[in-house]
Scaffold this active site. Structure first.
Site, short mmCIF file in Angstrom:
data_model
loop_
_atom_site.label_atom_id
_atom_site.label_comp_id
_atom_site.label_asym_id
_atom_site.label_seq_id
_atom_site.Cartn_x
_atom_site.Cartn_y
_atom_site.Cartn_z
N ASP A 165 30.21 47.16 31.34
CA ASP A 165 29.74 45.93 31.96
C ASP A 165 29.09 44.98 30.96
O ASP A 165 28.33 45.39 30.07
CB ASP A 165 28.74 46.24 33.07
CG ASP A 165 29.39 46.92 34.25
OD1 ASP A 165 30.53 46.53 34.58
OD2 ASP A 165 28.80 47.85 34.83
N TYR A 185 44.04 50.01 39.04
CA TYR A 185 43.23 48.92 38.50
C TYR A 185 43.68 48.62 37.07
O TYR A 185 43.52 49.46 36.18
CB TYR A 185 41.76 49.34 38.53
CG TYR A 185 40.73 48.26 38.25
CD1 TYR A 185 40.89 47.37 37.21
CD2 TYR A 185 39.58 48.17 39.01
CE1 TYR A 185 39.95 46.39 36.94
CE2 TYR A 185 38.62 47.20 38.75
CZ TYR A 185 38.81 46.31 37.71
OH TYR A 185 37.87 45.36 37.44
N GLU A 216 34.41 46.71 46.29
CA GLU A 216 33.90 47.59 45.25
C GLU A 216 32.38 47.49 45.27
O GLU A 216 31.82 46.41 45.05
CB GLU A 216 34.41 47.17 43.87
CG GLU A 216 35.81 47.65 43.56
CD GLU A 216 36.18 47.36 42.10
OE1 GLU A 216 35.31 47.03 41.27
OE2 GLU A 216 37.39 47.45 41.80
#
Length: 271
Positions: free
Chosen positions: A56, A170, A45
């Protein structure tokens, strides 16, 4: 046909590391990618640095700031991939980017660049499934895997998201932003079993995984393990060594040893 499946190694458990393009320098990014492949990475990734990364935590935010200070952009990140290929990176590369940089390029221009530069898939964490029809269609037309995400809160949406997923699915292990976590949610195994029952493609879990013990536990419930913040944190620790050309090889060796220690429970050999 997407190149993702063609390039995917036959590993028992997929190891999917995340690094930020241009952190701490684009030349180092290439060497880190090679080191990760040597340590059994199945998919890479490659994160596009962004000034407002909603998903994040502080570690990856800091990496984005370092990369942006080096002049990294979405176009430069995309064009970094052929350089990786020339140096010997053969595994699938997924571009991890927020939606705003994609919009700034324009969807069609974005996918033209992605395909031209040998990128195998894209992951857009801030684009809800219900708003992803156009980008998923363009990904399919350009033979690029569009990586979908599911979270414990997805509930009745899991089946819908799984049905349209390509490459790998994911699974977000816990709510909140990315970061290093000492413990995993108690009900994570049941969540992963539910997701695996809804799809035929590999299911990978990420967010917070940082130790070999966690990898050991999770490999029983998932097809793949995503490790991001722990790796990016190690890059930050080694930044000065990696930026110095005279000590870079020493830094890469330290980085590789660290990766090997985390992923040691994963059997790397082909089946």
């Amino acid at each position: 046909m997407s190149t993702f499946k063609q390039r995917l190694p036959k590993h028992d458990t997929l190891f999917i590391p995340f690094i930020t393009a241009g952190d701490p320098h684009e030349d180092v990014t290439i060497e880190l990618a090679l080191a990760l492949q040597k340590e059994g990475a199945s998919v890479l990734e490659l994160g596009v640095p962004y000034s407002d990364p909603l998903a994040d935590g502080p570690i990856i935010q800091a990496a984005s700031s370092r990369a942006l200070a080096q002049g990294m952009s979405i176009s430069k990140a995309i064009k970094l991939v052929p350089k990786m290929r020339k140096k010997g990176v053969e595994i699938p590369i997924i571009l991890f980017t927020y939606f705003n940089p994609v919009l700034q390029l324009g969807l069609e221009s974005f996918f033209a660049l992605v395909r031209e530069n040998e990128i195998d898939g894209v992951l857009v964490p801030d684009l809800p499934y219900e708003e992803s029809t156009e980008i998923r269609t363009l990904a399919e037309q350009n033979e690029v895997a569009y990586i979908s995400m599911v979270a414990p809160t997805s509930k009745e949406r899991i089946e819908k998201i799984s049905k349209d997923a390509t490459g790998f699915l994911y699974c977000v292990s816990s709510l909140g932003v990315t970061g290093i976590r000492e413990t995993l949610p108690e009900d994570l195994d049941s969540f992963l079993k539910e997701v695996k029952a809804s799809t035929s493609i590999p299911v990978a879990v990420g967010f917070g995984i940082s130790t070999s013990h966690q990898v050991e536990v999770l490999k029983e419930y998932t097809d793949g393990i995503v490790i991001g913040s722990a790796i990016v944190h190690k890059v930050a620790e080694l930044q000065s060594v990696l930026l110095n050309k005279e000590t870079r090889s020493e830094g890469i060796a330290s980085f590789q040893a660290y990766i090997a220690s985390i992923v040691s429970p994963i059997q790397k050999c082909e089946v």
